[in-house]
Design an enzyme around this catalytic site. Structure first.
Site, PDB file in Angstrom:
ATOM      1  N   LYS A  17     -27.451  82.444  -9.691  1.00 32.51           N
ATOM      2  CA  LYS A  17     -27.331  83.520  -8.698  1.00 32.51           C
ATOM      3  C   LYS A  17     -26.523  84.710  -9.251  1.00 32.51           C
ATOM      4  O   LYS A  17     -26.880  85.878  -9.040  1.00 32.51           O
ATOM      5  CB  LYS A  17     -26.671  82.956  -7.433  1.00 32.51           C
ATOM      6  N   LYS A  46     -17.714  91.501  -5.566  1.00 30.25           N
ATOM      7  CA  LYS A  46     -17.248  90.119  -5.752  1.00 30.25           C
ATOM      8  C   LYS A  46     -18.171  89.372  -6.718  1.00 30.25           C
ATOM      9  O   LYS A  46     -17.730  88.702  -7.645  1.00 30.25           O
ATOM     10  CB  LYS A  46     -17.217  89.420  -4.378  1.00 30.25           C
TER      11      LYS A  46
HETATM   12  P1  NAD Z   1     -20.882  88.555   6.079  1.00 29.55           P
HETATM   13  O1  NAD Z   1     -19.517  89.029   5.795  1.00 29.55           O
HETATM   14  O2  NAD Z   1     -21.814  89.346   6.948  1.00 29.55           O
HETATM   15  O3  NAD Z   1     -20.822  87.065   6.695  1.00 29.55           O
HETATM   16  C1  NAD Z   1     -19.815  86.127   6.406  1.00 29.55           C
HETATM   17  C2  NAD Z   1     -19.482  85.388   7.700  1.00 29.55           C
HETATM   18  O4  NAD Z   1     -18.478  84.410   7.417  1.00 29.55           O
HETATM   19  C3  NAD Z   1     -18.908  86.309   8.796  1.00 29.55           C
HETATM   20  O5  NAD Z   1     -19.564  86.054  10.014  1.00 29.55           O
HETATM   21  C4  NAD Z   1     -17.431  85.929   8.849  1.00 29.55           C
HETATM   22  O6  NAD Z   1     -16.863  86.112  10.129  1.00 29.55           O
HETATM   23  C5  NAD Z   1     -17.509  84.474   8.460  1.00 29.55           C
HETATM   24  N1  NAD Z   1     -16.251  83.928   7.945  1.00 29.55           N
HETATM   25  C6  NAD Z   1     -15.378  84.511   7.084  1.00 29.55           C
HETATM   26  N2  NAD Z   1     -14.360  83.664   6.833  1.00 29.55           N
HETATM   27  C7  NAD Z   1     -14.617  82.538   7.545  1.00 29.55           C
HETATM   28  C8  NAD Z   1     -13.924  81.293   7.702  1.00 29.55           C
HETATM   29  N3  NAD Z   1     -12.772  81.047   7.077  1.00 29.55           N
HETATM   30  N4  NAD Z   1     -14.465  80.362   8.520  1.00 29.55           N
HETATM   31  C9  NAD Z   1     -15.636  80.604   9.175  1.00 29.55           C
HETATM   32  N5  NAD Z   1     -16.319  81.764   9.071  1.00 29.55           N
HETATM   33  C10 NAD Z   1     -15.813  82.706   8.252  1.00 29.55           C
HETATM   34  O7  NAD Z   1     -21.555  88.296   4.660  1.00 29.55           O
HETATM   35  P2  NAD Z   1     -23.112  88.084   4.354  1.00 29.55           P
HETATM   36  O8  NAD Z   1     -23.692  89.365   3.882  1.00 29.55           O
HETATM   37  O9  NAD Z   1     -23.751  87.346   5.480  1.00 29.55           O
HETATM   38  O10 NAD Z   1     -22.989  87.154   3.054  1.00 29.55           O
HETATM   39  C11 NAD Z   1     -22.637  85.769   3.143  1.00 29.55           C
HETATM   40  C12 NAD Z   1     -22.767  85.149   1.757  1.00 29.55           C
HETATM   41  O11 NAD Z   1     -24.134  85.260   1.321  1.00 29.55           O
HETATM   42  C13 NAD Z   1     -21.921  85.838   0.681  1.00 29.55           C
HETATM   43  O12 NAD Z   1     -21.433  84.877  -0.215  1.00 29.55           O
HETATM   44  C14 NAD Z   1     -22.902  86.787   0.013  1.00 29.55           C
HETATM   45  O13 NAD Z   1     -22.518  87.087  -1.314  1.00 29.55           O
HETATM   46  C15 NAD Z   1     -24.183  85.973   0.098  1.00 29.55           C
HETATM   47  N6  NAD Z   1     -25.421  86.761   0.088  1.00 29.55           N
HETATM   48  C16 NAD Z   1     -25.591  87.819   0.934  1.00 29.55           C
HETATM   49  C17 NAD Z   1     -26.778  88.549   0.921  1.00 29.55           C
HETATM   50  C18 NAD Z   1     -27.021  89.739   1.838  1.00 29.55           C
HETATM   51  O14 NAD Z   1     -28.029  90.439   1.641  1.00 29.55           O
HETATM   52  N7  NAD Z   1     -26.189  89.979   2.835  1.00 29.55           N
HETATM   53  C19 NAD Z   1     -27.792  88.201   0.023  1.00 29.55           C
HETATM   54  C20 NAD Z   1     -27.620  87.088  -0.806  1.00 29.55           C
HETATM   55  C21 NAD Z   1     -26.414  86.378  -0.758  1.00 29.55           C
END
Ligand code: NAD
Length: 298
Positions: free
Chosen positions: A170, A238
């Site tokens: 990834k 990150k």
């Molecule tokens: P985001 O910040 O929208 O979502 C993260 C969620 O985790 C939030 O709802 C937050 O409140 C929650 N959270 C944070 N700390 C927490 C804790 N201690 N306990 C419980 N919940 C907690 O981020 P995202 O864009 O949804 O991305 C999530 C993951 O997926 C990341 O690792 C990101 O790198 C990966 N990712 C994102 C995308 C994208 O297009 N958004 C694509 C591929 C991968």
């Protein structure tokens, strides 16, 4: 089978929704009350901690910002480890550091829990459509158990190798996507400033040898000046930082990646860390006081 889902943000929400729509009962937890309420509206039940999720579920998924939050959810106070028992499966869909995935996996394994790292690619749109790529590291038998569930989330589910190897794949993928976005931005800025119509240039490049997935962001995002996330610069930063750390550990020079992380640093310093990753184009735009826009389609 009772499923759990921890972290229902931008990409976690549509992934969790697919599991609900496939007929599974899902117990969800998020530190954000708003995000938790949103998934409850879509049919999940709410839990008040990762431990409560672990207590009630057979398989737990998570989609969290990064290594710190994954460690906290898995091993911290009120974490999964407090309800750990043999047979429990934990599938982390976040983009994590390979070393953190290995450490968390080892700590949970002492209590009989099997962990897979299963980061996803394809963005929020791919998550909405259920077309993500899912790259999984960890025990092969557990992978086979989880594969039918992961196929609700993604169209291409790969087993990469041992725990942490999903995150390696990834991080490489994302480093390429970011570098390609920066390169596409330079090309589009130069071409449009030279007078070529943005849509025409886009169509030509995508039908030619300069084509890339990164270019797809131009018609819907950059041409409209729409930099709402999607996938934030902070999360992209990150990921690139984790990839550069891998390069450091393995003595692999990452010249393009180093340039790209500095472009992201510039955006973050200017308060744009929460904007979409496509705003890498804005660093190029600002440098030459030019905007890559296609107003006829706005
Ligand atoms: P985001 O910040 O929208 O979502 C993260 C969620 O985790 C939030 O709802 C937050 O409140 C929650 N959270 C944070 N700390 C927490 C804790 N201690 N306990 C419980 N919940 C907690 O981020 P995202 O864009 O949804 O991305 C999530 C993951 O997926 C990341 O690792 C990101 O790198 C990966 N990712 C994102 C995308 C994208 O297009 N958004 C694509 C591929 C991968």
């Amino acid at each position: 089978m009772q499923l759990g889902f921890i972290g229902v943000g931008n990409i976690g929400t549509p992934m969790c929704r697919h599991l609900i729509e496939a007929g599974h009962t899902v117990l969800a937890y998020d530190v954000s009350a708003d995000h938790l309420a949103r998934i409850v509206n879509l049919g999940a039940q709410a839990a008040d901690s990762p431990r409560a999720v672990a207590q009630a579920c057979d398989i737990i998924f998570s989609s969290l910002p990064g290594p710190r939050e994954i460690e906290q959810v898995a091993l911290g106070e009120d974490g999964i480890i407090e309800a750990a028992r043999p047979g429990l499966i934990y599938v982390d869909l976040s983009t994590n550091a390979p070393a953190t995935a290995q450490e968390v996996c080892a700590a949970l394994a002492e209590q009989g829990v099997i962990m897979l790292d299963a980061p996803v690619s394809g963005g929020v749109i791919g998550a909405e459509r259920g077309t993500l790529a899912v790259m999984v590291g960890g025990d092969l038998k557990t992978f086979e158990t989880c594969k039918p569930l992961l196929e609700h989330i993604g169209a291409n589910v790969f087993h990469v190798g041992d725990i942490g190897s999903g995150c390696v794949a990834k991080l490489i993928n994302n480093m390429l996507a970011f570098i390609n976005t920066a390169a596409a931005s330079e090309g589009m800025a130069l071409g449009t400033k030279a007078g070529v119509d943005p849509h025409k240039l886009y169509d030509i490049v995508q039908a030619s040898s300069g084509a890339s997935w990164a270019m797809n962001q131009f018609p819907n995002k950059v041409f409209h000046g729409d930099f709402t996330p999607g996938f934030t610069i902070d999360l992209a930063y990150k990921d690139l930082r984790l990839a550069l750390e891998m390069g450091d550990q393995l003595s692999v020079p990452l010249l393009m990646g180093s340039i790209c992380i500095n472009l992201m640093r510039q955006l973050r310093a200017n308060g744009a860390g929460g904007d979409d990753m496509s705003s890498l184009a804005r660093v190029v735009e600002d440098a030459i006081d030019w905007q890559i826009r296609a107003p006829q389609n706005m």
